[in-house]
Design an enzyme around this catalytic site. Structure first.
Site, short mmCIF file in Angstrom:
data_model
loop_
_atom_site.label_atom_id
_atom_site.label_comp_id
_atom_site.label_asym_id
_atom_site.label_seq_id
_atom_site.Cartn_x
_atom_site.Cartn_y
_atom_site.Cartn_z
N ASP A 132 37.56 44.48 34.94
CA ASP A 132 37.90 43.31 35.74
C ASP A 132 37.90 42.05 34.87
O ASP A 132 36.90 41.74 34.23
CB ASP A 132 36.84 43.22 36.85
CG ASP A 132 37.27 42.35 38.01
OD1 ASP A 132 38.43 41.93 38.04
OD2 ASP A 132 36.41 42.10 38.88
N ASP A 154 30.74 49.27 42.13
CA ASP A 154 31.35 48.01 41.64
C ASP A 154 30.26 47.14 41.00
O ASP A 154 29.15 47.62 40.69
CB ASP A 154 32.07 47.32 42.81
CG ASP A 154 33.25 46.45 42.37
OD1 ASP A 154 33.00 45.38 41.77
OD2 ASP A 154 34.40 46.83 42.62
N ASP A 155 30.55 45.89 40.82
CA ASP A 155 29.68 44.93 40.13
C ASP A 155 28.28 44.88 40.78
O ASP A 155 28.15 45.11 41.98
CB ASP A 155 30.35 43.56 40.21
CG ASP A 155 29.93 42.61 39.11
OD1 ASP A 155 29.08 42.99 38.29
OD2 ASP A 155 30.48 41.49 39.08
N ASP A 163 41.72 38.94 45.64
CA ASP A 163 40.86 39.83 46.43
C ASP A 163 41.27 39.87 47.91
O ASP A 163 41.47 38.83 48.54
CB ASP A 163 39.40 39.36 46.36
CG ASP A 163 38.79 39.63 44.99
OD1 ASP A 163 39.54 39.90 44.03
OD2 ASP A 163 37.55 39.56 44.89
N GLY A 179 46.97 40.12 39.51
CA GLY A 179 48.41 39.92 39.59
C GLY A 179 48.87 38.60 39.00
O GLY A 179 50.04 38.21 39.16
N GLU A 239 43.55 41.86 36.92
CA GLU A 239 43.64 40.42 36.62
C GLU A 239 44.36 39.73 37.77
O GLU A 239 44.94 38.68 37.60
CB GLU A 239 44.24 40.15 35.23
CG GLU A 239 45.57 40.80 34.93
CD GLU A 239 46.73 40.03 35.56
OE1 GLU A 239 47.18 40.47 36.65
OE2 GLU A 239 47.19 39.03 34.97
C1 GLA Z 1 36.38 40.48 41.49
C2 GLA Z 1 37.18 41.70 41.92
C3 GLA Z 1 36.50 42.35 43.11
C4 GLA Z 1 35.08 42.77 42.71
C5 GLA Z 1 34.32 41.56 42.21
C6 GLA Z 1 32.98 41.94 41.61
O1 GLA Z 1 36.36 39.50 42.49
O2 GLA Z 1 38.49 41.33 42.24
O3 GLA Z 1 37.25 43.49 43.52
O4 GLA Z 1 35.13 43.76 41.72
O5 GLA Z 1 35.04 40.86 41.19
O6 GLA Z 1 32.23 40.83 41.20
#
Ligand code: GLA
Length: 365
Positions: free
Chosen positions: A128, A42-43, A186, A166, A164
């Site tokens: 995202d 992920d990020d 989240d 929802g 996005e």
């Molecule tokens: C958003 C997404 C999370 C994650 C973070 C990463 O909050 O909803 O699932 O990917 O970004 O910064």
């Protein structure tokens, strides 16, 4: 099905070693054989962009081996490699986690970034939104379409997951663009967050189908209130299976409690989640005492039926089979203990723990 780094380490603790440890564990603890295959970074893996080519580069301290080598490592384990990107200029971690490196978004660089990810061996992209309407005045559908087209142009088979949260009913337009779309904000490692998400999915069943899925976010199994509470984990994983949801673990896989690993690899749970009809469960009963009945049609005339207790007291939940799976003679089996359950009286019932779920497979007798 797979693992994603975010719910385990969030942003600043993400490293190549964490990702490899997850891949090692999935390949050796039975999860891979059960069907868990995508290992998603992920990020906060990004180190910036190459000054000459503009290509994304990995963070050199966190990912010293580089992304192509990580992709090879994951593939050599019989698993698939996933990555994270954003349509605007800023990633979510730039904003929420004060990630100090900027210029990581794909705005105007869609084809280059898709090509870079394809060269890294990526098989799955989580794309995202991250306030791109505010930071870059983007519109969602065209922005998500630009990356879809860029992925297609690479010629590589890449699952496309858009997010996005929802906000703009993505279930009404997501199937034209992506393979899955987030339906919620989240998820947190708290019962109220999980129960709230389940509640918010009840009307979304018409929109999910093979190749196009509602995504109620990644699992919090193993984390916070879901660290070792077996009943709560059964409810969380069991309902995600009923919802035909992606099952992405986000916890330290080598540390998983064996009983909780058993929930994730339970063959009926996986069969429900991955059923080829791809029909999401409907909520048939919602009582004021916090008890609910959900039913999901599976292939070969089989049904999965969940007796769900959101409350804080034990409850005896009963469902009339005629209302839930239709008239006729049925055989029932409990998913958790793999035992036959007597339904000769035309009712399915179970004592369900607080914040728990009794899950059953019903087959025509
Ligand atoms: C958003 C997404 C999370 C994650 C973070 C990463 O909050 O909803 O699932 O990917 O970004 O910064």
């Amino acid at each position: 099905m797979g693992w994603n780094s975010w719910n385990q380490v969030r942003c600043h603790n993400l490293t190549e070693d964490i990702v490899k440890a997850a891949a090692d564990a999935i390949a050796s603890n039975g999860m891979r054989e059960a069907g868990y295959q995508y290992v998603v970074v992920d990020d906060c893996y990004q180190g910036g962009r190459d000054p000459e080519t503009g290509s994304l580069i990995a963070h050199s301290q966190r990912f010293p081996g580089g992304m192509p080598a990580l992709g090879e490592y994951i593939h050599a384990k019989g698993l698939k490699f996933g990555i994270y990107g954003v349509p605007g200029s800023e990633t979510c971690a730039n904003f929420w986690d004060e990630y100090p490196i900027h210029g990581l978004g794909s705005l105007g660089m869609e084809e280059l970034d898709a090509q870079t990810w394809a060269e890294w061996g990526v098989d799955y992209l989580k794309y995202d939104w991250c306030r791109a309407d505010i930071t870059d005045e983007l519109e969602k559908i065209p922005a998500f379409l630009r990356m879809r087209d860029a992925l297609v142009t690479t010629g590589r088979d890449i699952v496309y997951a858009v997010s996005e949260y929802g906000d703009d009913e993505p279930w009404t337009w997501g199937a034209e663009i992506a393979n899955l779309w987030r339906t919620t904000q989240d998820i947190l490692p708290e019962w109220d967050s999980v129960a709230g998400i389940i509640n918010a999915q009840a009307d979304l069943w018409p929109y999910s189908r093979p190749g196009a899925w509602n995504d109620p976010d990644m699992l919090q199994v193993g984390n916070g209130e879901f660290t070792d509470d077996v009943e709560a984990n059964r409810a969380h994983v069991g309902m995600w299976a009923m919802l035909a949801a992606p099952l992405f673990l986000g916890t330290n896989v080598p540390d998983l409690d064996p009983q909780i690993l058993g929930i994730l690899t339970n063959p009926d749970v996986v069969a429900i989640d991955q059923d080829p009809l791809g029909k999401q469960a409907q909520r048939l009963v919602k009582n004021a005492d916090g008890t609910q009945v959900w039913s999901r049609p599976l292939k070969d005339g089989v049904f999965a039926v969940a007796l769900y207790n959101l409350g804080t007291e034990h409850q005896h939940i009963t469902a009339a089979l005629e209302d839930v799976v239709g008239a006729g003679a049925w055989r029932a089996r409990s998913v958790w203990d793999q035992k036959d359950v007597d339904v000769t009286g035309g009712h399915l019932s179970a004592d369900v723990a607080p914040r728990g779920l009794a899950l059953h497979m019903l087959r025509p007798a």
